[in-house]
Scaffold this motif. Structure first.
Motif, PDB file in Angstrom:
ATOM      1  N   ILE A 140      22.334 -38.778  56.506  1.00 23.57           N
ATOM      2  CA  ILE A 140      23.096 -39.890  55.961  1.00 23.57           C
ATOM      3  C   ILE A 140      22.817 -39.985  54.465  1.00 23.57           C
ATOM      4  O   ILE A 140      21.686 -39.787  54.021  1.00 23.57           O
ATOM      5  CB  ILE A 140      22.761 -41.215  56.680  1.00 23.57           C
ATOM      6  CG1 ILE A 140      23.694 -42.341  56.216  1.00 23.57           C
ATOM      7  CG2 ILE A 140      21.301 -41.599  56.491  1.00 23.57           C
ATOM      8  CD1 ILE A 140      23.550 -43.628  57.026  1.00 23.57           C
ATOM      9  N   SER A 141      23.846 -40.271  53.700  1.00 18.71           N
ATOM     10  CA  SER A 141      23.703 -40.414  52.263  1.00 18.71           C
ATOM     11  C   SER A 141      24.706 -41.441  51.757  1.00 18.71           C
ATOM     12  O   SER A 141      25.622 -41.840  52.485  1.00 18.71           O
ATOM     13  CB  SER A 141      23.886 -39.073  51.547  1.00 18.71           C
ATOM     14  OG  SER A 141      25.176 -38.541  51.790  1.00 18.71           O
ATOM     15  N   ARG A 142      24.532 -41.864  50.508  1.00 21.49           N
ATOM     16  CA  ARG A 142      25.430 -42.860  49.945  1.00 21.49           C
ATOM     17  C   ARG A 142      25.677 -42.582  48.475  1.00 21.49           C
ATOM     18  O   ARG A 142      24.840 -41.992  47.785  1.00 21.49           O
ATOM     19  CB  ARG A 142      24.859 -44.273  50.119  1.00 21.49           C
ATOM     20  CG  ARG A 142      23.549 -44.512  49.385  1.00 21.49           C
ATOM     21  CD  ARG A 142      22.913 -45.838  49.793  1.00 21.49           C
ATOM     22  NE  ARG A 142      23.714 -46.972  49.369  1.00 21.49           N
ATOM     23  CZ  ARG A 142      23.585 -48.209  49.862  1.00 21.49           C
ATOM     24  NH1 ARG A 142      22.692 -48.442  50.819  1.00 21.49           N
ATOM     25  NH2 ARG A 142      24.351 -49.192  49.408  1.00 21.49           N
ATOM     26  N   ASN A 143      26.829 -43.023  48.006  1.00 21.03           N
ATOM     27  CA  ASN A 143      27.182 -42.960  46.603  1.00 21.03           C
ATOM     28  C   ASN A 143      27.693 -44.338  46.218  1.00 21.03           C
ATOM     29  O   ASN A 143      28.802 -44.723  46.582  1.00 21.03           O
ATOM     30  CB  ASN A 143      28.231 -41.883  46.345  1.00 21.03           C
ATOM     31  CG  ASN A 143      28.514 -41.689  44.871  1.00 21.03           C
ATOM     32  OD1 ASN A 143      28.846 -42.629  44.154  1.00 21.03           O
ATOM     33  ND2 ASN A 143      28.380 -40.455  44.404  1.00 21.03           N
ATOM     34  N   ASN A 144      26.874 -45.082  45.492  1.00 21.36           N
ATOM     35  CA  ASN A 144      27.211 -46.467  45.183  1.00 21.36           C
ATOM     36  C   ASN A 144      28.410 -46.578  44.251  1.00 21.36           C
ATOM     37  O   ASN A 144      29.188 -47.527  44.347  1.00 21.36           O
ATOM     38  CB  ASN A 144      26.006 -47.177  44.574  1.00 21.36           C
ATOM     39  CG  ASN A 144      24.881 -47.369  45.569  1.00 21.36           C
ATOM     40  OD1 ASN A 144      25.078 -47.246  46.777  1.00 21.36           O
ATOM     41  ND2 ASN A 144      23.693 -47.675  45.073  1.00 21.36           N
ATOM     42  N   ALA A 145      28.555 -45.631  43.327  1.00 23.63           N
ATOM     43  CA  ALA A 145      29.688 -45.659  42.410  1.00 23.63           C
ATOM     44  C   ALA A 145      31.000 -45.461  43.162  1.00 23.63           C
ATOM     45  O   ALA A 145      32.014 -46.078  42.819  1.00 23.63           O
ATOM     46  CB  ALA A 145      29.523 -44.600  41.336  1.00 23.63           C
ATOM     47  N   GLN A 146      30.989 -44.602  44.176  1.00 24.22           N
ATOM     48  CA  GLN A 146      32.178 -44.346  44.974  1.00 24.22           C
ATOM     49  C   GLN A 146      32.358 -45.347  46.104  1.00 24.22           C
ATOM     50  O   GLN A 146      33.400 -45.344  46.769  1.00 24.22           O
ATOM     51  CB  GLN A 146      32.131 -42.937  45.556  1.00 24.22           C
ATOM     52  CG  GLN A 146      32.187 -41.825  44.520  1.00 24.22           C
ATOM     53  CD  GLN A 146      32.165 -40.444  45.151  1.00 24.22           C
ATOM     54  OE1 GLN A 146      32.001 -40.297  46.361  1.00 24.22           O
ATOM     55  NE2 GLN A 146      32.321 -39.427  44.331  1.00 24.22           N
ATOM     56  N   LYS A 147      31.353 -46.175  46.354  1.00 20.59           N
ATOM     57  CA  LYS A 147      31.362 -47.113  47.477  1.00 20.59           C
ATOM     58  C   LYS A 147      31.633 -46.359  48.774  1.00 20.59           C
ATOM     59  O   LYS A 147      32.518 -46.716  49.550  1.00 20.59           O
ATOM     60  CB  LYS A 147      32.378 -48.233  47.251  1.00 20.59           C
ATOM     61  CG  LYS A 147      32.051 -49.126  46.075  1.00 20.59           C
ATOM     62  CD  LYS A 147      33.030 -50.286  45.981  1.00 20.59           C
ATOM     63  CE  LYS A 147      32.658 -51.238  44.868  1.00 20.59           C
ATOM     64  NZ  LYS A 147      33.584 -52.393  44.799  1.00 20.59           N
ATOM     65  N   ARG A 148      30.865 -45.320  48.985  1.00 23.32           N
ATOM     66  CA  ARG A 148      31.091 -44.448  50.132  1.00 23.32           C
ATOM     67  C   ARG A 148      29.765 -44.024  50.751  1.00 23.32           C
ATOM     68  O   ARG A 148      28.767 -43.815  50.042  1.00 23.32           O
ATOM     69  CB  ARG A 148      31.887 -43.225  49.695  1.00 23.32           C
ATOM     70  CG  ARG A 148      32.443 -42.380  50.807  1.00 23.32           C
ATOM     71  CD  ARG A 148      33.394 -41.319  50.258  1.00 23.32           C
ATOM     72  NE  ARG A 148      34.583 -41.889  49.653  1.00 23.32           N
ATOM     73  CZ  ARG A 148      35.708 -42.164  50.303  1.00 23.32           C
ATOM     74  NH1 ARG A 148      35.809 -41.916  51.606  1.00 23.32           N
ATOM     75  NH2 ARG A 148      36.743 -42.674  49.646  1.00 23.32           N
ATOM     76  N   VAL A 149      29.759 -43.932  52.068  1.00 20.65           N
ATOM     77  CA  VAL A 149      28.602 -43.480  52.834  1.00 20.65           C
ATOM     78  C   VAL A 149      29.018 -42.263  53.635  1.00 20.65           C
ATOM     79  O   VAL A 149      30.110 -42.230  54.205  1.00 20.65           O
ATOM     80  CB  VAL A 149      28.075 -44.586  53.765  1.00 20.65           C
ATOM     81  CG1 VAL A 149      26.854 -44.104  54.536  1.00 20.65           C
ATOM     82  CG2 VAL A 149      27.739 -45.841  52.973  1.00 20.65           C
ATOM     83  N   TRP A 150      28.155 -41.266  53.688  1.00 19.18           N
ATOM     84  CA  TRP A 150      28.446 -40.011  54.360  1.00 19.18           C
ATOM     85  C   TRP A 150      27.517 -39.792  55.543  1.00 19.18           C
ATOM     86  O   TRP A 150      26.376 -40.252  55.562  1.00 19.18           O
ATOM     87  CB  TRP A 150      28.273 -38.832  53.401  1.00 19.18           C
ATOM     88  CG  TRP A 150      28.969 -38.968  52.091  1.00 19.18           C
ATOM     89  CD1 TRP A 150      28.439 -39.417  50.926  1.00 19.18           C
ATOM     90  CD2 TRP A 150      30.334 -38.631  51.806  1.00 19.18           C
ATOM     91  NE1 TRP A 150      29.373 -39.385  49.927  1.00 19.18           N
ATOM     92  CE2 TRP A 150      30.556 -38.907  50.439  1.00 19.18           C
ATOM     93  CE3 TRP A 150      31.383 -38.128  52.563  1.00 19.18           C
ATOM     94  CZ2 TRP A 150      31.782 -38.695  49.826  1.00 19.18           C
ATOM     95  CZ3 TRP A 150      32.607 -37.917  51.947  1.00 19.18           C
ATOM     96  CH2 TRP A 150      32.799 -38.194  50.607  1.00 19.18           C
ATOM     97  N   LEU A 151      28.003 -39.068  56.527  1.00 25.68           N
ATOM     98  CA  LEU A 151      27.170 -38.558  57.600  1.00 25.68           C
ATOM     99  C   LEU A 151      27.490 -37.084  57.775  1.00 25.68           C
ATOM    100  O   LEU A 151      28.544 -36.736  58.311  1.00 25.68           O
ATOM    101  CB  LEU A 151      27.396 -39.315  58.906  1.00 25.68           C
ATOM    102  CG  LEU A 151      26.479 -38.893  60.058  1.00 25.68           C
ATOM    103  CD1 LEU A 151      25.030 -39.282  59.761  1.00 25.68           C
ATOM    104  CD2 LEU A 151      26.933 -39.510  61.380  1.00 25.68           C
ATOM    105  N   GLN A 152      26.596 -36.234  57.297  1.00 27.82           N
ATOM    106  CA  GLN A 152      26.731 -34.798  57.481  1.00 27.82           C
ATOM    107  C   GLN A 152      26.143 -34.430  58.829  1.00 27.82           C
ATOM    108  O   GLN A 152      24.977 -34.711  59.095  1.00 27.82           O
ATOM    109  CB  GLN A 152      26.015 -34.043  56.361  1.00 27.82           C
ATOM    110  CG  GLN A 152      26.086 -32.524  56.478  1.00 27.82           C
ATOM    111  CD  GLN A 152      27.482 -31.993  56.313  1.00 27.82           C
ATOM    112  OE1 GLN A 152      28.189 -32.378  55.392  1.00 27.82           O
ATOM    113  NE2 GLN A 152      27.890 -31.103  57.207  1.00 27.82           N
ATOM    114  N   MET A 153      26.935 -33.801  59.671  1.00 26.22           N
ATOM    115  CA  MET A 153      26.523 -33.448  61.027  1.00 26.22           C
ATOM    116  C   MET A 153      26.566 -31.938  61.177  1.00 26.22           C
ATOM    117  O   MET A 153      27.632 -31.327  61.105  1.00 26.22           O
ATOM    118  CB  MET A 153      27.427 -34.119  62.059  1.00 26.22           C
ATOM    119  CG  MET A 153      27.514 -35.631  61.909  1.00 26.22           C
ATOM    120  SD  MET A 153      28.467 -36.414  63.240  1.00 26.22           S
ATOM    121  CE  MET A 153      30.095 -35.733  62.903  1.00 26.22           C
TER     122      MET A 153
END
Length: 121
Positions: free
Chosen positions: A69-82
């Motif tokens: 799990i990761s996040r990018n605050n500038a993009q307002k987006r959270v990722w889940l790499q599976m």
């Protein structure tokens, strides 16, 4: 109020990879914790991974070492790499916002609509 939209789900063979994305509204995105949950028919929605406002991560034992799990605050987006997906990973995956920014494992106050992940053997 927070609005969440998940994307990136799909069908993949066992051993393959998918990357889920959660786009979030809100003026204080960087002060929220986020979490990914998943749910299959007849089962409770379960925590997969969480990330605090400070970047501390937590993972379910079943996905540890495979999911990130990761996040990018500038993009307002959270990722889940599976990665190294297994048939038992098949579920609807939901993005959620827990009620406190320093704890990612509490039940979320806000949820996205979910995105389907199907892993075939």
């Amino acid at each position: 109020q927070v609005q969440l939209v998940e994307s990136g789900g799909g069908s993949v063979q066992a051993g393959g990879s998918l990357r889920l994305s959660c786009a979030a509204s809100g003026s204080i995105f960087g002060l929220y914790a986020f979490a990914w949950y998943r749910q299959v028919p007849g089962k409770q929605r379960e925590l997969v991974a969480g990330i605090t406002s400070g970047g501390t991560t937590n993972y379910a034992d079943s996905v540890k070492g495979r999911f990130t799990i990761s996040r990018n605050n500038a993009q307002k987006r959270v990722w889940l790499q599976m990665n190294s997906l297994k048939p038992e990973d098949t579920a609807v995956y939901y993005c959620g916002v827990p009620p406190t920014p320093i704890e990612s494992t509490l039940p979320p106050t806000y949820w996205g609509q979910g995105t389907q992940v199907t892993v075939s053997s």
